[in-house]
Design a protein around this motif. Structure first.
Motif, PDB file in Angstrom:
ATOM      1  N   TYR A  24      -2.217   7.721 -13.201  1.00 44.99           N
ATOM      2  CA  TYR A  24      -1.079   7.534 -12.290  1.00 44.99           C
ATOM      3  C   TYR A  24      -1.028   8.637 -11.241  1.00 44.99           C
ATOM      4  O   TYR A  24      -0.796   8.381 -10.061  1.00 44.99           O
ATOM      5  CB  TYR A  24       0.228   7.489 -13.080  1.00 44.99           C
ATOM      6  N   SER A  33      -0.079   4.768  -8.300  1.00 45.88           N
ATOM      7  CA  SER A  33       0.186   3.352  -8.486  1.00 45.88           C
ATOM      8  C   SER A  33       0.229   3.032  -9.973  1.00 45.88           C
ATOM      9  O   SER A  33      -0.741   3.302 -10.692  1.00 45.88           O
ATOM     10  CB  SER A  33      -0.899   2.512  -7.809  1.00 45.88           C
ATOM     11  N   ASP A  82      -2.334   0.044 -10.627  1.00 44.70           N
ATOM     12  CA  ASP A  82      -3.731   0.501 -10.603  1.00 44.70           C
ATOM     13  C   ASP A  82      -4.040   1.373 -11.814  1.00 44.70           C
ATOM     14  O   ASP A  82      -5.139   1.312 -12.374  1.00 44.70           O
ATOM     15  CB  ASP A  82      -4.014   1.283  -9.322  1.00 44.70           C
ATOM     16  N   ARG A 123      -5.431   0.910   2.681  1.00 44.84           N
ATOM     17  CA  ARG A 123      -4.180   1.463   3.203  1.00 44.84           C
ATOM     18  C   ARG A 123      -4.208   1.631   4.712  1.00 44.84           C
ATOM     19  O   ARG A 123      -3.156   1.786   5.345  1.00 44.84           O
ATOM     20  CB  ARG A 123      -3.876   2.798   2.525  1.00 44.84           C
ATOM     21  N   TYR A 163      -2.227  -1.150   5.984  1.00 47.83           N
ATOM     22  CA  TYR A 163      -0.935  -1.348   5.322  1.00 47.83           C
ATOM     23  C   TYR A 163       0.177  -1.441   6.357  1.00 47.83           C
ATOM     24  O   TYR A 163       0.188  -0.703   7.357  1.00 47.83           O
ATOM     25  CB  TYR A 163      -0.669  -0.184   4.367  1.00 47.83           C
ATOM     26  N   TRP A 217       3.353   4.000   3.843  1.00 45.23           N
ATOM     27  CA  TRP A 217       2.906   3.801   2.464  1.00 45.23           C
ATOM     28  C   TRP A 217       3.521   4.892   1.602  1.00 45.23           C
ATOM     29  O   TRP A 217       3.428   6.080   1.904  1.00 45.23           O
ATOM     30  CB  TRP A 217       1.387   3.869   2.365  1.00 45.23           C
ATOM     31  N   GLU A 236       3.974   4.224  -5.861  1.00 42.97           N
ATOM     32  CA  GLU A 236       4.808   3.361  -6.685  1.00 42.97           C
ATOM     33  C   GLU A 236       5.722   4.221  -7.556  1.00 42.97           C
ATOM     34  O   GLU A 236       5.254   5.121  -8.248  1.00 42.97           O
ATOM     35  CB  GLU A 236       3.945   2.477  -7.591  1.00 42.97           C
ATOM     36  N   ASP A 243       9.260   1.844   2.433  1.00 46.94           N
ATOM     37  CA  ASP A 243       8.018   1.109   2.188  1.00 46.94           C
ATOM     38  C   ASP A 243       8.362  -0.306   1.743  1.00 46.94           C
ATOM     39  O   ASP A 243       8.755  -0.541   0.608  1.00 46.94           O
ATOM     40  CB  ASP A 243       7.216   1.839   1.102  1.00 46.94           C
ATOM     41  N   GLN A 271      11.532   2.929  -1.693  1.00 49.65           N
ATOM     42  CA  GLN A 271      10.468   2.016  -2.092  1.00 49.65           C
ATOM     43  C   GLN A 271      11.106   0.659  -2.377  1.00 49.65           C
ATOM     44  O   GLN A 271      11.858   0.500  -3.338  1.00 49.65           O
ATOM     45  CB  GLN A 271       9.746   2.530  -3.331  1.00 49.65           C
ATOM     46  N   ASN A 329       9.077  -2.372  -1.626  1.00 53.24           N
ATOM     47  CA  ASN A 329       8.005  -3.358  -1.705  1.00 53.24           C
ATOM     48  C   ASN A 329       8.039  -3.993  -3.099  1.00 53.24           C
ATOM     49  O   ASN A 329       7.805  -3.312  -4.100  1.00 53.24           O
ATOM     50  CB  ASN A 329       6.661  -2.689  -1.452  1.00 53.24           C
ATOM     51  N   ASP A 386       6.009  -5.627  -4.711  1.00 57.57           N
ATOM     52  CA  ASP A 386       4.749  -5.502  -5.449  1.00 57.57           C
ATOM     53  C   ASP A 386       4.569  -4.121  -6.072  1.00 57.57           C
ATOM     54  O   ASP A 386       3.615  -3.908  -6.829  1.00 57.57           O
ATOM     55  CB  ASP A 386       3.557  -5.781  -4.519  1.00 57.57           C
ATOM     56  N   LYS A 387       5.470  -3.189  -5.760  1.00 61.38           N
ATOM     57  CA  LYS A 387       5.304  -1.810  -6.207  1.00 61.38           C
ATOM     58  C   LYS A 387       6.491  -1.327  -7.050  1.00 61.38           C
ATOM     59  O   LYS A 387       6.763  -0.140  -7.110  1.00 61.38           O
ATOM     60  CB  LYS A 387       5.092  -0.892  -4.992  1.00 61.38           C
TER      61      LYS A 387
END
Length: 300
Positions: free
Chosen positions: A26, A31, A34, A80, A83, A87, A90, A208, A282, A284, A286-287
């Protein structure tokens, strides 16, 4: 600082050290998704290796995760470049206990992860292994398969780079709580004057949205601009039922936003002299996977 303690007798080394492995991935990647993918790949490698050839399972696993993270970080940086908007890493819901451990909290704070983004992938790996996890230069050299002298040079360069850019703000928990409460009161009341009094003259805000939801496409600067944008955003009719509550995010007290029972965003900030200097939103979708108790990290 060895955070891989706690291997139970007979427990599989991967499971025993999973917390350390996730913390490594991390911090390397910024992320949650990821990091989990890297751990899955590491598990696949570990499940097929001849255990009789592995003298030190923990070292083997850390090396595997580090190198998998390096590969993923190199490819992620290219993505990125296209992006949409700023950015940000997460966010990760963390245990309240972490906030009281200054060294651990600092190493996983959003502000620090942003600084780590300015390092090259190898510099980031060396810095984290040396400064956060306490590995020797020799151990890092073995992990990264580079000469020890080279690792020492990289470590010195990375440390100087981070020290020059790392935020130096007040992390006193009581003060952070007071500022957070004042911030939430100003947001809930739509109080422009109260918000402007809370923001520092040089305040900067990043949001973001990744092009998925409404967010400012560029950083916002200055008290008036940031305050009016924030309160204007919160005044939208579709956000009438938005709930904003204090939560420990990335080792520091921040704000968690929910709508209709679903997490829709997280806020982190830096404070000094009871004023907010940096705001990071934050939103987004997706994050946001690391902002639920079942997916967040209860200990680092």
């Amino acid at each position: 600082m060895d955070q891989g303690q706690g291997q139970g007798q007979g427990q599989d080394p991967y499971l025993a050290h999973r917390r350390l492995l996730f913390a490594t991935a991390y911090r390397m990647l910024g992320s949650v998704g990821d990091a989990e993918d890297v751990l899955q790949d590491a598990w696949l490698k570990w499940s097929t290796v001849d255990r009789g050839t592995v003298d030190h399972p923990k070292a083997y696993l850390v090396r595997t995760v580090t190198n998998l993270s390096l590969n993923r970080l190199t490819s992620a940086r290219a993505a990125r470049e296209t992006y949409v908007g700023p950015w940000l890493p997460e966010p990760l819901l963390t245990s309240p206990d972490i906030a009281s451990e200054a060294e651990v909290a600092d190493s996983v704070s959003t502000a620090m992860l942003v600084v780590l983004e300015t390092l090259s992938p190898v510099e980031r790996a060396v810095f984290l292994l040396r400064e956060v996890f306490g590995y020797s230069h020799a151990e890092i050299a073995e992990t990264l398969e580079r000469p020890e002298a080279t690792v020492r040079q990289i470590a010195h360069r990375a440390r100087a780079h981070v020290q020059a850019r790392r935020p130096r703000f007040d992390a006193d928990p009581d003060r952070r709580r007071r500022v957070t409460d004042r911030f939430l009161a100003a947001c809930s009341g739509g109080d422009l004057n109260a918000m402007m009094e809370l923001l520092a003259p040089d305040v900067t805000a990043w949001s973001d949205g990744g092009g998925k939801v409404t967010a400012a496409r560029r950083p916002l600067y200055g008290i008036d601009h940031v305050a009016r944008w924030l309160l204007g955003f919160l005044a939208k009719p579709e956000l009438a039922e938005l709930r904003m509550e204090p939560a420990v995010v990335n080792g520091e007290l921040g704000v968690l936003a929910t709508l209709g029972g679903h997490t829709v965003g997280a806020l982190s900030f830096d404070i000094a002299d009871d004023r907010i200097h940096h705001l990071r939103f934050q939103v987004n979708p997706d994050k946001l996977g690391g902002l639920t108790p079942e997916n967040g990290l209860t200990a680092l």
